[in-house]
Write an enzyme that holds these catalytic residues in place. Structure first.
Site, PDB file in Angstrom:
ATOM      1  N   LYS A 133      43.443   9.171  80.231  1.00  0.00           N
ATOM      2  CA  LYS A 133      44.888   9.070  80.441  1.00  0.00           C
ATOM      3  C   LYS A 133      45.289   9.857  81.688  1.00  0.00           C
ATOM      4  O   LYS A 133      46.030   9.358  82.530  1.00  0.00           O
ATOM      5  CB  LYS A 133      45.591   9.633  79.198  1.00  0.00           C
TER       6      LYS A 133
ATOM      7  N   ARG B   9      50.428  15.170  75.345  1.00  0.00           N
ATOM      8  CA  ARG B   9      49.539  14.172  74.730  1.00  0.00           C
ATOM      9  C   ARG B   9      48.094  14.500  75.017  1.00  0.00           C
ATOM     10  O   ARG B   9      47.756  15.006  76.085  1.00  0.00           O
ATOM     11  CB  ARG B   9      49.780  12.782  75.336  1.00  0.00           C
TER      12      ARG B   9
ATOM     13  N   GLY C  25      45.035   6.669  68.539  1.00  0.00           N
ATOM     14  CA  GLY C  25      45.603   7.240  67.323  1.00  0.00           C
ATOM     15  C   GLY C  25      44.845   8.425  66.769  1.00  0.00           C
ATOM     16  O   GLY C  25      45.256   9.000  65.767  1.00  0.00           O
TER      17      GLY C  25
ATOM     18  N   MET D  17      44.194  11.329  68.288  1.00  0.00           N
ATOM     19  CA  MET D  17      44.705  12.622  68.695  1.00  0.00           C
ATOM     20  C   MET D  17      46.235  12.574  68.620  1.00  0.00           C
ATOM     21  O   MET D  17      46.805  11.545  68.349  1.00  0.00           O
ATOM     22  CB  MET D  17      44.228  12.931  70.120  1.00  0.00           C
TER      23      MET D  17
ATOM     24  N   ARG E 222      45.599   1.876  80.653  1.00  0.00           N
ATOM     25  CA  ARG E 222      44.167   2.045  80.386  1.00  0.00           C
ATOM     26  C   ARG E 222      43.565   0.666  80.167  1.00  0.00           C
ATOM     27  O   ARG E 222      44.304  -0.291  79.902  1.00  0.00           O
ATOM     28  CB  ARG E 222      43.934   2.925  79.154  1.00  0.00           C
TER      29      ARG E 222
ATOM     30  N   HIS F 258      48.933   0.812  64.679  1.00  0.00           N
ATOM     31  CA  HIS F 258      47.658   1.497  64.497  1.00  0.00           C
ATOM     32  C   HIS F 258      46.640   0.585  63.812  1.00  0.00           C
ATOM     33  O   HIS F 258      45.505   0.438  64.260  1.00  0.00           O
ATOM     34  CB  HIS F 258      47.886   2.767  63.679  1.00  0.00           C
TER      35      HIS F 258
ATOM     36  N   SER G 174       3.527  -1.525  69.694  1.00  0.00           N
ATOM     37  CA  SER G 174       4.901  -1.752  69.274  1.00  0.00           C
ATOM     38  C   SER G 174       5.371  -0.450  68.634  1.00  0.00           C
ATOM     39  O   SER G 174       4.765   0.025  67.665  1.00  0.00           O
ATOM     40  CB  SER G 174       4.965  -2.910  68.270  1.00  0.00           C
TER      41      SER G 174
ATOM     42  N   CYS H  30       9.963  -2.073  67.588  1.00  0.00           N
ATOM     43  CA  CYS H  30      10.401  -2.916  66.479  1.00  0.00           C
ATOM     44  C   CYS H  30      11.081  -2.106  65.376  1.00  0.00           C
ATOM     45  O   CYS H  30      11.425  -2.638  64.338  1.00  0.00           O
ATOM     46  CB  CYS H  30       9.237  -3.729  65.915  1.00  0.00           C
TER      47      CYS H  30
ATOM     48  N   TYR I 255       9.850  -5.389  75.757  1.00  0.00           N
ATOM     49  CA  TYR I 255      10.827  -6.053  74.882  1.00  0.00           C
ATOM     50  C   TYR I 255      11.318  -5.091  73.808  1.00  0.00           C
ATOM     51  O   TYR I 255      10.692  -4.064  73.530  1.00  0.00           O
ATOM     52  CB  TYR I 255      10.223  -7.304  74.218  1.00  0.00           C
TER      53      TYR I 255
HETATM   54  C1  PEP Z   1       8.852   1.265  61.840  1.00  0.00           C
HETATM   55  O1  PEP Z   1       8.299   2.148  61.200  1.00  0.00           O
HETATM   56  O2  PEP Z   1       9.625   1.498  62.782  1.00  0.00           O
HETATM   57  C2  PEP Z   1       8.661  -0.142  61.486  1.00  0.00           C
HETATM   58  C3  PEP Z   1       9.198  -1.093  62.202  1.00  0.00           C
HETATM   59  O3  PEP Z   1       7.974  -0.396  60.349  1.00  0.00           O
HETATM   60  P1  PEP Z   1       8.598  -0.296  58.875  1.00  0.00           P
HETATM   61  O4  PEP Z   1      10.064  -0.120  59.041  1.00  0.00           O
HETATM   62  O5  PEP Z   1       8.234  -1.569  58.220  1.00  0.00           O
HETATM   63  O6  PEP Z   1       7.896   0.887  58.342  1.00  0.00           O
END
Ligand code: PEP
Ligand code: MG
Length: 877
Positions: A24, A94, A103, A105, A338, A456, A765, A832, A852
């Site tokens: 702000k 403010r 909302g 603060m 803003r 709000h 992974s 993963c 990835y």
């Molecule tokens: C992990 O441990 O991050 C994973 C993907 O395997 P799980 O959650 O199946 O243990």
């Protein structure tokens, strides 16, 4: 030594000083520099807030001195004086953090008023009603915000006076009525505080600044920060601005407006205002505001000027603006601007159209949508069949789109509690306030009786992507009795209703909801994200159905197929149990033979769904006890099936008990004990791949992943089994098939020895769920119970299982990625764990050079956008 600068006049700052002046403050400075009419003032910096906390919640002398010096500057600029009876300076105070926290603060208006200056204001404006109205508002806000006396107590007094005078609206009260209100307010203050209402404006100001700093740490601000990844050490700035008055008669007014429609994204000024009113009247929804277009009729010159400045601001900031303005006796002032909060639909439309208009580039467009917001696009709609019998019982404002169905609760606490008990809840309130945040988070939908599109409830719900119907005056709510009445029918706590946040319709029944269709702007925008991003996005999917869903959402492959999920099916669990409880290899092989055709079919389904896309399949991972029968009856049935006695089987079950199963006999430790398990799974994976490849000519390269590895030799032992079986099957099939064998990095020792591990692993992974569990030593299953204490005590700000701990766990990931690449330059790297769908974690993965991220299907769009944003912020070659 000159003291550090903590206070900045508006003309001393600019938009780039957001970290120091808050959003702000920086924008007020920028508008001042652009020559836009802004009531002058100064900003007490976020560094002052940090210092306030460092100094044990005290304003240091140098901050106080700088505030006073800036104050006299403002006095010179405005020709008004603090505490002066003839020409009093009044200010608003403010909060303004770096990131907007709507909302969360607190705001104080009309500061500087006291028993004397109120008379000065009267003389100056010749408007006694206005003067006392301002004074009573100030007493109420100061008492509530600074001293914590409940607002309701003041509202009750106002209501009593209104009732005794037969007044419907506040504006119906006369000056002497308001004088009476002021007297009663002051009496209430004195009773509550044991001292008179403070008359010294400088004392009022320091108290107010302190209150804003304090409010940075109030519980609802803490909840909001956690939900929005805002660190607590950012602090808030305080803006002290000379007051202008929207309640000085029919040529005065106040309003809020957006340069585009925040619900739909339509390119049309969208806003509301009230003539003869002050700031909070519009947002609080006590009176129903007029649409901004009507200002053209009421005050045409102001309207023209407003439109002109609004356009300038949007072009200047290259984003949709959310503006507050006040008109004081025909003169327009901007109080703030803003970047506006908007629904996901609106965000996409605005981003795409701004690119088409040439206002921004595609890359800039990537930063205009919050990845987490995309979630709301994946929200349900009502089932059309069920809609045929749906009864609209009321209609309110379509404040935040989506469909919701749940049981009604009338307080945030009740909504939260019942949500935690597994119910779907709809929060019904007269109007919401920041204290309701947790209930709003818990709710499927929010219904309010009062308030406009900028109330709000509307603003917060849109930000969260929660369905909301606001300003629904048809429903007569009695919050105390926990009921509402509409069209002669009473609904009690626990009754079902349904809300359509896109039409404003309220239904007095449960209506089934269904998943939405995605198209249009979403498609265009996400295609740009895909062009831009460097990081690939895969999905965690265990069934053809999930895999297909993920492909629709843009997944480029499967990063984790958890085979154990296939083992829980009713028709398989007996064979799985038989395998686990077998005493001899022969028995185990017999059970595995039963599972093989089923597993093969599972994988065929998945390969077919994924076509040419890569698929990583993980060998069985979880602790075996998860599959075991615990009831005697189940043990008896299984014993019969296996041709052994009940007692014998029961004692085997008992012998498999583990004290700490997550660190027990699971993952690659299973095939170390029972190689035939890996043999069966490899057979199923490779045979399925060959089958699908033969029939469809897809270029399938199975990726076989070995979980929970901590030691090279352990990996090699299991890998050798996999390779032996895979090579045998491929050789027999007569077709050419490549496959990869890799591992999860989810045990700290694997990360520490990743260069060793990479000798045998063709890909890594990162299993950051287990890696987080084992790095912190927090049980994945139990930490939720006590982590709340860590947030409360500010030891951690966010859940390390949801948002990657970049300092610790992230260090292991980074190190393992580097070690892995050093040992095997073409190693393929992904993540993963759950973090693969969390925007800040995705950014981290981009920055450490993973190939990835893999996440659940519904988070794939989130990850795609987060990856594009990461590339825009820090491009990879
Ligand atoms: C992990 O441990 O991050 C994973 C993907 O395997 P799980 O959650 O199946 O243990
Ligand atoms: Mg794991």
């Amino acid at each position: 030594m000159a003291s550090k600068k903590y206070v900045y006049l508006f003309n001393e700052g600019n938009a780039s000083m957001k970290n120091l002046l808050g959003g702000k403050g920086a924008n007020l400075a920028e508008m001042t520099n652009l020559g836009i009419p802004v009531p002058q003032g100064f900003t007490v910096s976020t560094e002052a807030c940090t210092k306030y906390y460092e100094d044990g919640k005290k304003l240091s002398n140098d901050i106080v001195e700088q505030i006073y010096a800036s104050l006299s500057n403002i006095e010179k600029l405005t020709g008004k004086k603090f505490g002066n009876i003839e020409n009093p300076l009044l200010v608003s105070v403010r909060s303004g953090a770096r990131a907007s926290m709507p909302g969360m603060m607190d705001t104080i208006l009309n500061l500087g008023l006291n028993d004397e200056t109120v008379e000065g204001l009267l003389k100056l404006t010749n408007n006694e009603r206005f003067a006392y109205d301002s004074y009573r508002r100030f007493i109420q806000m100061f008492s509530d915000v600074v001293m914590g006396i409940e607002k309701r107590r003041f509202e009750d007094i106002l209501d009593e006076v209104k009732e005794s005078k037969g007044a419907k609206f506040d504006t119906d009260l006369s000056a002497s009525d308001l004088k009476d209100v002021v007297k009663k307010y002051k009496a209430l203050y004195e009773k509550e505080m044991g001292k008179e209402f403070p008359q010294e404006p400088k004392e009022q100001l320091l108290e107010a600044v302190t209150a804003v700093f304090r409010s940075w740490d109030n519980p609802r601000a803490i909840v909001y920060r956690r939900l929005n990844d805002i660190p607590s050490d950012w602090g808030t700035a305080v803006n002290v601005q000379s007051m202008v008055f929207g309640n000085m008669g029919e040529t005065s007014g106040t309003g809020v407006a957006f340069t585009r429609n925040p619900a739909t994204g339509e390119k049309l000024i969208f806003g509301e205002y009230l003539i003869n009113a002050q700031g909070e009247d519009v947002v609080a929804g006590i009176r129903t505001p007029q649409p901004i277009t009507k200002l053209h009729e009421d005050l045409p010159d102001c309207y023209e000027q407003f439109m002109d400045i609004a356009n300038r601001l949007e072009n200047h900031y290259k984003d949709m603006q959310d503006m507050e303005f006040t008109i004081e006796q025909g003169k327009l002032y901007f109080l703030q601007t803003r970047n506006g909060k908007r629904t996901a639909q609106a965000a996409l439309k605005i981003a795409v159209e701004m690119v088409e208009e040439g206002l921004i580039t595609k890359k800039e467009a990537m930063l205009k949508v919050d990845p987490k917001q995309l979630d709301s696009l994946l929200h349900p709609n009502f089932d059309q069949d069920e809609m045929k019998n749906a009864q609209v019982i009321a209609k309110g404002l379509p404040a935040s789109p989506g469909a919701a169905c749940g049981k009604v609760y009338f307080t945030a606490e009740d909504a939260k509690m019942h949500h935690e008990q597994g119910e779907k809840v709809v929060l019904v309130r007269l109007e919401t306030s920041p204290e309701d945040i947790e209930g709003m988070v818990a709710a499927e939908g929010i219904l309010t009786a009062r308030g406009g599109m900028t109330s709000h409830a509307a603003v917060v719900a849109r930000g969260m992507g929660t369905c909301c119907v606001a300003g629904c005056g048809d429903v007569k709510i009695n919050e105390d009795a926990k009921m509402f009445e509409v069209a002669g029918k009473v609904y009690h706590e626990g009754d079902y209703i349904s809300l359509d946040g896109s039409t404003g319709n309220v239904y007095g029944q449960a209506i089934k909801t269904v998943e939405p269709e995605i198209s249009g702007y979403f498609g265009i925008y996400m295609a740009w994200a895909d062009e831009i991003r460097a990081l690939k996005v895969r999905t965690n999917a265990d069934t053809p159905r999930d895999a297909s869903q993920a492909i629709k959402f843009g997944a480029q492959g499967i990063g984790l197929c958890r085979t154990e999920h296939m083992f829980f099916d009713e028709d398989r669990i007996p064979a799985v149990r038989e395998m686990i409880l077998s005493k001899t290899e022969e028995q185990r092989r017999k059970a595995l033979d039963k599972l093989l055709p089923m597993q093969r079919e599972d994988f065929i389904g998945i390969y077919e769904a994924m076509e040419d896309r890569p698929v990583t399949i993980r060998l069985l991972d979880p602790p075996l006890h998860e599959f075991l029968p615990h009831e005697d009856e189940d043990i008896r049935d299984l014993a019969k099936e296996m041709g052994i006695s009940f007692e014998d089987l029961k004692s085997t079950v008992e012998s498999l008990h583990e004290f700490n199963p997550m660190m027990g006999h699971r993952g690659c430790r299973l095939p170390v004990s029972y190689p035939e398990m890996a043999e069966m799974q490899t057979t199923a994976i490779i045979e399925a791949a060959i089958d699908v490849k033969k029939r469809n000519d897809y270029d399938i390269v199975p990726e076989i992943m070995i979980p929970l590895v901590g030691e090279l030799k352990e990996l090699k032992f299991v890998k050798d089994i996999v390779v032996r079986i895979a090579d045998e099957i491929i050789a027999k099939s007569g077709i050419n098939m490549k496959y990869l064998v890799g591992t999860m990095i989810e045990i700290p020792r694997a990360a520490l020895t990743a260069d060793e591990i990479a000798k045998e692993a063709e890909f890594f992974s990162f299993g950051t769920n287990d890696l987080t569990q084992m790095t912190f030593g927090f049980s994945r299953d139990d930490a939720g119970k006590f982590l709340k204490d860590y947030y409360d005590k500010k030891i951690y700000e966010s859940d390390p299982f949801a948002k990657l701990d970049q300092v610790g766990v992230g260090k292991l990931v980074k190190m393992a990625a580097e070690l892995g690449r050093k040992a095997r330059p073409d190693i393929h790297l992904g993540i993963c764990g759950e973090h693969g769908g969390d925007p800040s974690s995705v950014e981290f993965c981009h920055n450490v050079g993973l190939d990835y991220v893999s996440c659940s299907p519904f988070r794939v769009p989130v990850a795609r956008l987060a990856a594009a944003q990461a590339q825009v912020k820090s491009p990879r070659k």
